[in-house]
Design a protein around this motif. Structure first.
Motif: not given
Length: 83
Positions: A40-63
C-alpha cells in the motif's frame, strides 16, 4: 519501446486509486479500512507522484472500474450484508 518502470508506477497508482475509491464508497456503510502495508505504501507513493490532474483522472477511472465490479459482484453493493 514501453518504459517498464513508468508502466509499473502508473499501475501501482491505479491500484491505489481503486482501493481508495472502494474505501470512500463503502466507509459510511461497513467497517472498511485501508491497511498499511509495504504494498500500500508503494501504491500510495506512486499515486502521490502524479499531478493533481492525473490523480483526478485516475480516480475517475477507478470509479468506472468499481461500477463494473459492483455489477459483477452484487454482494458488494448490498451494504446490509456483512462483508
Amino acid at each position: 519501446m514501453i518504459n517498464n518502470n513508468k508502466q509499473t508506477t502508473t499501475g501501482k497508482a491505479f491500484e491505489y486509486a481503486c482501493a481508495y475509491t472502494i474505501f470512500e464508497k463503502y466507509r459510511d456503510y461497513v467497517d472498511i479500512r485501508l491497511l498499511e502495508s509495504p504494498q500500500m505504501t508503494i501504491a500510495k507513493r506512486a499515486y502521490d507522484s502524479l499531478s493533481p490532474k492525473e490523480q483526478k483522472e485516475y480516480i475517475l477511472g477507478a470509479k468506472a472500474a468499481i461500477k463494473i465490479v459492483d455489477r459483477l459482484e452484487p454482494k458488494l453493493a448490498d451494504t446490509s450484508m456483512p462483508m
